[in-house]
Design a protein around this motif. Structure first.
Motif, PDB file in Angstrom:
ATOM      1  N   PRO A   1      16.656   9.950   3.894  1.00 21.27           N
ATOM      2  CA  PRO A   1      17.367   9.447   5.453  1.00 21.27           C
ATOM      3  C   PRO A   1      16.582   9.043   5.781  1.00 21.27           C
ATOM      4  CG  PRO A   1      17.191  12.084   5.604  1.00 21.27           C
ATOM      5  CD  PRO A   1      16.714  11.165   4.286  1.00 21.27           C
ATOM      6  N   ILE A   2      16.718   7.827   6.659  1.00 25.10           N
ATOM      7  CA  ILE A   2      16.591   6.646   7.262  1.00 25.10           C
ATOM      8  C   ILE A   2      15.116   6.911   7.931  1.00 25.10           C
ATOM      9  CG2 ILE A   2      17.041   4.406   8.409  1.00 25.10           C
ATOM     10  CD1 ILE A   2      19.740   4.309   7.630  1.00 25.10           C
ATOM     11  N   ILE A   3      14.009   6.605   7.924  1.00 27.25           N
ATOM     12  CA  ILE A   3      13.119   7.048   8.961  1.00 27.25           C
ATOM     13  C   ILE A   3      13.255   5.281   9.574  1.00 27.25           C
ATOM     14  CG2 ILE A   3      10.178   6.687   9.212  1.00 27.25           C
ATOM     15  CD1 ILE A   3      10.574   7.067   6.122  1.00 27.25           C
ATOM     16  N   HIS A   4      13.293   5.836  11.886  1.00 27.39           N
ATOM     17  CA  HIS A   4      13.898   5.277  12.173  1.00 27.39           C
ATOM     18  C   HIS A   4      12.291   5.106  13.878  1.00 27.39           C
ATOM     19  CE1 HIS A   4      16.200   3.577  15.447  1.00 27.39           C
ATOM     20  NE2 HIS A   4      15.332   2.412  15.196  1.00 27.39           N
ATOM     21  N   LEU A   5      11.978   4.288  14.216  1.00 28.11           N
ATOM     22  CA  LEU A   5      10.329   4.062  14.443  1.00 28.11           C
ATOM     23  C   LEU A   5      10.083   2.931  15.489  1.00 28.11           C
ATOM     24  CD1 LEU A   5       7.730   4.235  11.369  1.00 28.11           C
ATOM     25  CD2 LEU A   5       8.877   5.962  12.451  1.00 28.11           C
TER      26      LEU A   5
ATOM     27  N   VAL B   1       2.081  -0.632   2.547  1.00 24.93           N
ATOM     28  CA  VAL B   1       1.135  -0.464   1.321  1.00 24.93           C
ATOM     29  C   VAL B   1      -0.498   0.817   2.200  1.00 24.93           C
ATOM     30  CG1 VAL B   1      -0.072  -0.961  -0.097  1.00 24.93           C
ATOM     31  CG2 VAL B   1       1.990  -2.443   0.077  1.00 24.93           C
ATOM     32  N   LYS B   2      -0.739   0.117   3.276  1.00 26.53           N
ATOM     33  CA  LYS B   2      -1.957   0.700   3.614  1.00 26.53           C
ATOM     34  C   LYS B   2      -1.615   2.121   4.229  1.00 26.53           C
ATOM     35  CE  LYS B   2      -6.162  -0.477   6.624  1.00 26.53           C
ATOM     36  NZ  LYS B   2      -6.120   1.326   6.850  1.00 26.53           N
ATOM     37  N   THR B   3      -0.583   2.083   4.996  1.00 26.37           N
ATOM     38  CA  THR B   3      -0.472   3.887   5.316  1.00 26.37           C
ATOM     39  C   THR B   3       0.276   4.955   4.312  1.00 26.37           C
ATOM     40  OG1 THR B   3       1.135   2.418   7.691  1.00 26.37           O
ATOM     41  CG2 THR B   3       0.895   4.319   6.849  1.00 26.37           C
ATOM     42  N   LEU B   4       0.931   3.920   3.229  1.00 29.13           N
ATOM     43  CA  LEU B   4       1.429   5.177   2.635  1.00 29.13           C
ATOM     44  C   LEU B   4      -0.136   5.429   1.235  1.00 29.13           C
ATOM     45  CD1 LEU B   4       5.041   3.808   2.088  1.00 29.13           C
ATOM     46  CD2 LEU B   4       4.506   6.039   2.971  1.00 29.13           C
ATOM     47  N   ARG B   5      -0.801   4.387   0.710  1.00 29.03           N
ATOM     48  CA  ARG B   5      -2.568   4.981   0.420  1.00 29.03           C
ATOM     49  C   ARG B   5      -2.912   6.291   1.349  1.00 29.03           C
ATOM     50  NH1 ARG B   5      -3.879  -1.290  -1.371  1.00 29.03           N
ATOM     51  NH2 ARG B   5      -3.743  -0.868  -3.597  1.00 29.03           N
ATOM     52  N   ASP B   6      -3.021   5.810   2.390  1.00 26.92           N
ATOM     53  CA  ASP B   6      -4.543   6.531   3.098  1.00 26.92           C
ATOM     54  C   ASP B   6      -3.051   8.040   3.001  1.00 26.92           C
ATOM     55  OD1 ASP B   6      -5.444   4.200   3.492  1.00 26.92           O
ATOM     56  OD2 ASP B   6      -5.122   3.965   5.454  1.00 26.92           O
ATOM     57  N   PHE B   7      -2.460   7.946   3.598  1.00 27.58           N
ATOM     58  CA  PHE B   7      -1.552   9.562   3.714  1.00 27.58           C
ATOM     59  C   PHE B   7      -1.597  10.084   2.362  1.00 27.58           C
ATOM     60  CE2 PHE B   7       2.093  11.832   3.602  1.00 27.58           C
ATOM     61  CZ  PHE B   7       2.364  12.943   4.451  1.00 27.58           C
TER      62      PHE B   7
ATOM     63  N   ILE C   1       1.390  -4.830  13.844  1.00 27.33           N
ATOM     64  CA  ILE C   1       2.343  -3.971  13.243  1.00 27.33           C
ATOM     65  C   ILE C   1       1.721  -2.959  12.148  1.00 27.33           C
ATOM     66  CG2 ILE C   1       3.070  -4.674  10.905  1.00 27.33           C
ATOM     67  CD1 ILE C   1       4.543  -7.132  12.590  1.00 27.33           C
ATOM     68  N   ASN C   2       0.564  -3.682  11.765  1.00 24.63           N
ATOM     69  CA  ASN C   2      -0.592  -2.765  11.040  1.00 24.63           C
ATOM     70  C   ASN C   2      -0.565  -1.384  12.473  1.00 24.63           C
ATOM     71  OD1 ASN C   2      -1.952  -2.720   7.993  1.00 24.63           O
ATOM     72  ND2 ASN C   2      -1.791  -4.765   9.378  1.00 24.63           N
TER      73      ASN C   2
ATOM     74  N   GLU D   1       2.338   5.369  13.529  1.00 17.93           N
ATOM     75  CA  GLU D   1       3.836   6.292  13.696  1.00 17.93           C
ATOM     76  C   GLU D   1       4.927   6.747  12.188  1.00 17.93           C
ATOM     77  OE1 GLU D   1       5.121   6.977  16.411  1.00 17.93           O
ATOM     78  OE2 GLU D   1       4.136   5.816  17.540  1.00 17.93           O
ATOM     79  N   LEU D   2       3.947   5.943  10.944  1.00 20.78           N
ATOM     80  CA  LEU D   2       4.683   6.573   9.698  1.00 20.78           C
ATOM     81  C   LEU D   2       3.722   7.894   8.976  1.00 20.78           C
ATOM     82  CD1 LEU D   2       6.657   5.795   7.258  1.00 20.78           C
ATOM     83  CD2 LEU D   2       5.283   4.426   6.131  1.00 20.78           C
ATOM     84  N   ASP D   3       2.694   7.620   9.892  1.00 18.97           N
ATOM     85  CA  ASP D   3       1.795   7.955   9.463  1.00 18.97           C
ATOM     86  C   ASP D   3       2.374  10.342  10.299  1.00 18.97           C
ATOM     87  OD1 ASP D   3      -0.560   9.290   8.056  1.00 18.97           O
ATOM     88  OD2 ASP D   3      -0.756   9.667  10.300  1.00 18.97           O
ATOM     89  N   ASN D   4       2.895   9.578  11.440  1.00 17.91           N
ATOM     90  CA  ASN D   4       3.200  11.099  11.837  1.00 17.91           C
ATOM     91  C   ASN D   4       4.469  11.420  10.990  1.00 17.91           C
ATOM     92  OD1 ASN D   4       0.912  10.917  13.845  1.00 17.91           O
ATOM     93  ND2 ASN D   4       2.517   9.544  15.139  1.00 17.91           N
ATOM     94  N   TYR D   5       5.222  10.377  11.376  1.00 24.81           N
ATOM     95  CA  TYR D   5       6.661  11.011  10.577  1.00 24.81           C
ATOM     96  C   TYR D   5       6.478  12.146   9.047  1.00 24.81           C
ATOM     97  CZ  TYR D   5      11.702  10.297   8.815  1.00 24.81           C
ATOM     98  OH  TYR D   5      12.382  11.314   8.965  1.00 24.81           O
ATOM     99  N   LEU D   6       5.778  11.422   8.160  1.00 24.69           N
ATOM    100  CA  LEU D   6       5.449  11.576   6.802  1.00 24.69           C
ATOM    101  C   LEU D   6       4.750  13.065   7.757  1.00 24.69           C
ATOM    102  CD1 LEU D   6       4.219   8.648   5.270  1.00 24.69           C
ATOM    103  CD2 LEU D   6       6.753   9.617   5.051  1.00 24.69           C
TER     104      LEU D   6
END
Length: 619
Positions: free
Chosen positions: A227-231, A275-281, A332-333, A339-344
């Protein structure tokens, strides 16, 4: 040798409308006839709508009504209306507008004070009417010259502004508005302004969920991995998912409601933040290309006084958000990181699907790495003496060149057609890529084939689209094949290649079919080229008597001298468009899978490509 005189008489000051009419490209990009989404007639429409949008953003007027009847365009908003004393100035005096007072329009789209003046100067008829405080003021112009003013002390008309214009046919030759392009533009407006309703020729456009709706409407639900992630934040909105089948990355980026088709600092920052957020997560140093592979996303930001790299505002150059905010990159970073980290963390199922997708991309990249290296070396060698590509001097990524939007790559078959186009092309903006025979049917094949097949590899290298569409070298990619059965088949094979591996080329409106004349009708005084039986009948009637009629069977028969007429300013291009109700997977299956009775009918319906010719040359 006598020196030529240089006196005050040599210095001439152009007034505002003369300057716009003499150099229209400076204000609206390329001219065009409406077959491309970035043609000038759409920019004119956009400039007028932008003002209505700014009213909506300021909380004035929730509906915009647009009608286009052949060449006449009307745009009506229900905003505050232009102050009555300034109606004429606002549309006919440079650097006049309410947007310079940043208290009134903090993050507006149309900030250069040029918009409606350009529309006025480039229209044979232009009328502006403002209704406010129970009064009405209207002014009518022809090519920027004021012809008439009206003032009503009392009116029952609802407040707001109404603009009607007819683009000048001497500037936009044989133009026509294509509703597909207008609708796409209007959809973007409603996605970026939830709550706004736009009515176009009676059809309503409205969005409640912003960028989430954009991704949903543009993609088949079956193709989305999760499902689409909407932030959403105060000055930023992001929607994000991954495709199950698409190889490439896809970004829809916007600044202050402006569709930045060429990306810019905000899009680069978003790709980096992802890239940075997903690598960190995941705590793993994944390769950036693996993280971003198959990503489908949209980002919209609002910036104070944005700086764009061109007048038509397709690429953001600003590095700052404005005010006391940090740089675009930092902003943006920080937002995506948080927000993306929280969502995941809250949606572990989605997080797992994304990780699996990244790992799959990594495996595929490693399998391809050897082939890729060889293919790159081959392409490098070939480009030194690439017989297939006869390049031009200007390219799309050359942001400073005002002819960049004209850049065109013709993909041709056979030596005679390639030779004719090469001899008659404009070497500044037109390049030619020659195919040898029929290209491979790439349906159902993996990306590996793009590197293993020499022609596909060289075509990919010529277009410079291996990594992303941001570095695309030509604005128009034109398939120039004969209108016979073989030529039609080659077209299908090329469209299949783009659909399979680079669908965003088609989604972003870069792929076209070159229409070539079927007949030449001439007498001693005049020659007319005809693209249909109807045009031939009209030409015969016009030339009277018994004119000579020649039917062209293939491009190779047309001499270089004649070719100049078909690829110059009278070029006729038919855009290849996707039907949004169909997923790419379904499209490919229909197209290049087992031959079904529906196939020809389907091609005619879904890819609007020279319908008469498809019918004439039964596939």
């Amino acid at each position: 040798m006598a020196q030529s005189q240089y006196t005050e008489e040599n210095i001439r000051s152009l007034d505002w409308k003369e300057h716009i009419r003499m150099r229209p490209g400076m204000y609206i990009g390329k001219l065009g006839d409406g077959s491309s989404a970035d043609d000038g007639i759409y920019i004119l429409l956009k400039e007028v709508i932008d003002n209505c949008i700014d009213e909506f953003v300021m909380g004035a007027g929730k509906t915009i009504e647009i009608t286009i009847r052949e060449d006449k365009v009307t745009v009506r908003d229900y905003g505050r209306g232009i102050p009555l004393g300034k109606v004429v100035e606002v549309v006919s005096k440079m650097n006049t507008g309410g947007k310079y007072d940043t208290r009134a329009f903090k993050k507006a789209v149309g900030l250069n004070g040029v918009g409606t003046k350009a529309v006025n100067a480039l229209s044979t008829y232009f009328r502006v009417e403002s209704n406010r405080d129970g009064k009405s003021k209207a002014a009518e112009f022809e090519t920027g010259d004021l012809k008439n003013e009206e003032f009503l002390e009392e009116t029952s008309r609802k407040r707001g502004t109404k603009v009607t214009f007819t683009p000048d046919e001497t500037i936009f030759k044989k133009y026509k508005y294509r509703s597909e392009y207008v609708e796409r533009m209007l959809r973007n407006y409603v996605y970026l302004n939830p709550g706004l309703t736009i009515v176009f020729n009676g059809e309503k456009f409205h969005s409640e969920n912003g960028l989430k709706d954009l991704l949903q409407d543009n993609n088949s639900a079956d193709d989305l991995l999760y499902p689409i992630i909407h932030l959403k934040g105060e000055d930023i909105e992001v929607a994000l998912t991954h495709s199950k089948t698409q190889y490439s990355e896809e970004y829809h980026s916007f600044v202050n409601g402006q569709h930045t088709t060429q990306g810019g600092t905000h899009q680069s920052a978003f790709r980096e933040a992802l890239v940075k957020t997903l690598r960190d997560f995941y705590g793993k140093n994944y390769d950036p290309s693996d993280v971003r592979k198959s990503v489908i996303s949209a980002i919209s930001i609002k910036v104070m006084e944005p700086v764009f790299e061109s007048q038509t505002k397709t690429k953001l150059g600003s590095t700052d958000m404005g005010g006391n905010l940090p740089t675009v990159r930092t902003y943006i970073n920080d937002f995506v990181g948080r927000e993306l980290d929280n969502y995941l963390h809250k949606n572990p199922q989605t997080a797992e699907l994304i990780q699996r997708k990244i790992q799959q991309a990594e495996r595929e990249r490693k399998e391809l790495s050897g082939i890729r290296k060889l293919a790159r070396e081959r392409a490098k060698k070939a480009s030194l003496h690439n017989k297939k590509l006869r390049d031009c001097r200007v390219h799309l990524d050359n942001m400073k060149n005002d002819r960049r939007l004209e850049t065109t790559l013709f993909i041709t078959e056979g030596d005679s057609a390639s030779g004719s186009i090469t001899k008659s092309r404009d070497v500044n903006t037109q390049a030619v890529f020659s195919l040898r025979g029929k290209p491979l049917n790439s349906y159902g094949m993996s990306k590996k084939i793009v590197y293993e097949n020499e022609e596909f590899n060289l075509l990919q290298a010529a277009l410079n689209i291996e990594e992303s569409l941001e570095d695309l070298r030509y604005n128009n990619i034109v398939i120039a094949t004969d209108a016979d059965v073989d030529g039609m088949h080659i077209r299908l094979l090329l469209i299949t290649f783009f659909l399979q591996f680079f669908p965003e080329i088609i989604k972003e409106g870069h792929l076209y079919i070159l229409q070539t004349p079927l007949f030449r009708v001439r007498n001693k005084k005049e020659t007319i080229y005809c693209y249909s039986e109807e045009e031939k009948r009209e030409a015969v009637k016009k030339l009277k008597g018994k004119p000579e009629i020649t039917r062209f069977k293939g491009l190779g028969e047309i001499s270089p001298d004649e070719f100049q007429h078909f690829i110059g300013e009278d070029i006729r291009l038919e855009p290849v468009m996707l039907d949004k109700a169909m997923s790419i997977e379904e499209l490919l299956k229909f197209y290049m899978g087992k031959n079904t009775p529906d196939r020809q009918e389907f091609i005619i319906e879904n890819l609007k490509v020279e319908v008469d010719l498809v019918e004439e040359n039964q596939l």
